[in-house]
Design a protein around this motif. Structure first.
Motif, short mmCIF file in Angstrom:
data_model
loop_
_atom_site.label_atom_id
_atom_site.label_comp_id
_atom_site.label_asym_id
_atom_site.label_seq_id
_atom_site.Cartn_x
_atom_site.Cartn_y
_atom_site.Cartn_z
N ASN A 32 0.84 -1.20 0.00
CA ASN A 32 0.00 0.00 0.00
C ASN A 32 0.87 1.25 0.00
OD1 ASN A 32 -2.48 -1.36 0.12
ND2 ASN A 32 -2.31 -1.60 2.33
N LEU A 34 0.71 4.10 -1.75
CA LEU A 34 0.03 5.39 -1.75
C LEU A 34 -0.49 5.76 -0.37
CD1 LEU A 34 -1.05 7.80 -3.37
CD2 LEU A 34 -3.14 6.49 -3.72
N TRP A 37 2.44 6.68 1.90
CA TRP A 37 2.97 8.02 1.63
C TRP A 37 2.02 9.11 2.12
CZ3 TRP A 37 7.71 9.10 1.28
CH2 TRP A 37 8.61 8.22 0.71
N ILE A 38 0.73 8.88 1.99
CA ILE A 38 -0.25 9.85 2.51
C ILE A 38 -0.08 10.01 4.02
CG2 ILE A 38 -2.71 10.25 2.92
CD1 ILE A 38 -3.20 9.08 0.11
#
Length: 76
Positions: A32, A34, A37-38
């Motif tokens: 995961n 993304l 990083w969020i």
């Protein structure tokens, strides 16, 4: 009577707890990326705001800057 500016609030405590939980159990850059990083960006923004709030509070207490709460109360 002006409010006392706090360096650390209950919301910061909750955010710090969530930061630890996310780093221990949620971050997975392989599956995961993304979402991971969020989370990193969101917590980095929170850390920057905590540091900048402490800088502003230090300047107010040293007399180098006016208290924004007093400015708001003067307008009322």
């Amino acid at each position: 009577m002006p409010k006392e500016l706090k360096r650390w609030t209950i919301l910061d405590t909750i955010n710090a707890t969530l930061l630890i939980i996310v780093f221990l159990f949620v971050l997975d850059f392989q599956n995961n990326a993304l979402v991971s990083w969020i989370f990193v960006v969101v917590f980095a923004f929170w850390i920057v705001t905590v540091i900048s709030r402490n800088i502003v509070i230090s300047r107010i207490r040293e007399g180098k800057m006016d208290n924004p709460y007093e400015q708001l109360n003067d307008k009322k």
